[in-house]
Design an enzyme around this catalytic site. Sequence first.
Site, PDB file in Angstrom:
ATOM      1  N   SER A 198       0.793  -1.232   0.000  1.00 47.73           N
ATOM      2  CA  SER A 198       0.000   0.000   0.000  1.00 47.73           C
ATOM      3  C   SER A 198       0.823   1.278   0.000  1.00 47.73           C
ATOM      4  CB  SER A 198      -0.955  -0.003   1.186  1.00 47.73           C
ATOM      5  OG  SER A 198      -0.234  -0.155   2.394  1.00 47.73           O
ATOM      6  N   HIS A 226      -5.181  -3.055  -3.070  1.00 46.55           N
ATOM      7  CA  HIS A 226      -4.640  -2.144  -4.090  1.00 46.55           C
ATOM      8  C   HIS A 226      -4.334  -2.872  -5.395  1.00 46.55           C
ATOM      9  CE1 HIS A 226      -4.235   0.979  -1.046  1.00 46.55           C
ATOM     10  NE2 HIS A 226      -3.827   0.013  -0.250  1.00 46.55           N
ATOM     11  N   LYS A 257     -11.631   1.135  -2.506  1.00 49.66           N
ATOM     12  CA  LYS A 257     -10.659   1.634  -3.477  1.00 49.66           C
ATOM     13  C   LYS A 257     -11.237   1.473  -4.887  1.00 49.66           C
ATOM     14  CE  LYS A 257      -7.462   0.419   0.139  1.00 49.66           C
ATOM     15  NZ  LYS A 257      -7.730   1.580   0.962  1.00 49.66           N
TER      16      LYS A 257
HETATM   17  N1  PMP Z   1      -5.767  -3.649   3.282  1.00 51.81           N
HETATM   18  C1  PMP Z   1      -4.957  -2.747   2.714  1.00 51.81           C
HETATM   19  C2  PMP Z   1      -3.727  -3.224   2.009  1.00 51.81           C
HETATM   20  C3  PMP Z   1      -5.261  -1.392   2.793  1.00 51.81           C
HETATM   21  O1  PMP Z   1      -4.444  -0.487   2.229  1.00 51.81           O
HETATM   22  C4  PMP Z   1      -6.430  -0.984   3.483  1.00 51.81           C
HETATM   23  C5  PMP Z   1      -6.853   0.478   3.578  1.00 51.81           C
HETATM   24  N2  PMP Z   1      -5.986   1.430   3.238  1.00 51.81           N
HETATM   25  C6  PMP Z   1      -7.232  -1.948   4.070  1.00 51.81           C
HETATM   26  C7  PMP Z   1      -6.876  -3.272   3.942  1.00 51.81           C
HETATM   27  C8  PMP Z   1      -8.446  -1.560   4.838  1.00 51.81           C
HETATM   28  O2  PMP Z   1      -9.492  -1.240   4.014  1.00 51.81           O
HETATM   29  P1  PMP Z   1     -10.659  -0.233   4.381  1.00 51.81           P
HETATM   30  O3  PMP Z   1     -10.156   1.149   4.195  1.00 51.81           O
HETATM   31  O4  PMP Z   1     -11.709  -0.613   3.425  1.00 51.81           O
HETATM   32  O5  PMP Z   1     -11.067  -0.508   5.785  1.00 51.81           O
END
Ligand code: PMP
Length: 409
Positions: A198, A226, A257
């Site tokens: 991420s 992602h 996303k």
């Molecule tokens: N997994 C990854 C790799 C993320 O980057 C994120 C959020 N940035 C999440 C899970 C969590 O997702 P959410 O924002 O939908 O709670």
Amino acid sequence: MEQPAAPTAVDIFGKAGTWAVGKQARVDRAGFYPYFAAIEENLGTKVIIDGREMIMIGSNNYLGLSWDPRVIEASVAATKRYGTSCSGSRFLNGTFKLHEELEEQLARFVGKRAALCFTTGYQTNLGAISALAGRQDIVISDRLNHASLVDGMLLAGGMNRGTKVVRYGHDDIEDLERVLQNLPEDAGKLLVTDGVFSMEGDIARLPKLGELARRYGARLYLDEAHAIGVIGPTGRGTQEHWDDYDSADLVMCTFSKSFGAIGGFVAGEPEVIDFIKHEARPLIFSASMPPGTIAAVAAALRIIEEEPEHALRLQEIAGRMVDAFKSLGFNVGPSCTAIVPLIIGDDNLTFLFHRALLEHGVYANPVVSPAVPPNGALIRTSFMAIHSDDELDRALEVCAKEARKLGII
Ligand code: PMP
């Protein structure tokens, strides 16, 4: 006789005051406070903050689907038909037929036989990992995995369950093998990885991870937050990128996303998904995804499946931005996706750069430790299929000019 002095009570709120002083010192050093910026208008690729329009290069709305009229209409129609909330947990009164239909479609999409939706991606990771990892089990985690995966491991290790967590160097297959070799054979093992990392924007080597997981008796958990909509010849994520639909035993993704909504799911074998469904506390003790959101995700999924051109446009943009930033002299690390970090190192310099970008109409995200390793501060840029070439050129121009002024490039 002298009375013993009453113990001085420690005010649990005291730490808030101490923290505020530290926060103010940071603000004074950087000249402003960079977080929780309130967006007044969201115009897709642009936002208005403090009355000023800025190009948004910090969103995870990778395909721009939160703005697709079909997604919006589906969401509005479901809200009108079913109301704004399910008003309860999946476990009791909060499961709608809509959830189950979406789960069937998602399972098919990622090549699994069953799926389960949670209210956020964070809860998905928290719930799935903590449900699976018990007292005798070991979770093996890439050092740069997302915080929601780490928190899933913490929850598994908490509640007196004592799950062990071991970490290996980021994308370091040799280190992973060393770690696996030293684990007891008779422990249950879950190897956990982001598909696309991420903050770094690089891609996990799924076939290699799968091979090691099989050799050492571990199950593989893949976070596609992602990756779906972003990589793979038709945007189906890490599995499609490597043409490997066998290695990951469990695939999760968020809806916040590429799907342009909020929520998450985990997919795998029906028996395992049913187990998670009955054991995951973040599912059982929290209200379910609302109807408008389920319908938005279902509409977005259809678009992702039927219109790969959006993912292809995003990939074209990603390739172009990685190359452009590199040739300007930025350090983008191993990025090869729509997440392109501009690695700066020093926190203050990163905040100064962030502020300069804002002042010149570009919004990107400053990221410092603990979200990245210490001295690894960066500006996280991320791109959307709906960005125009003009917007990208303008963003590059501002980044280059301001970075030169600060001696970053
Ligand atoms: N997994 C990854 C790799 C993320 O980057 C994120 C959020 N940035 C999440 C899970 C969590 O997702 P959410 O924002 O939908 O709670």
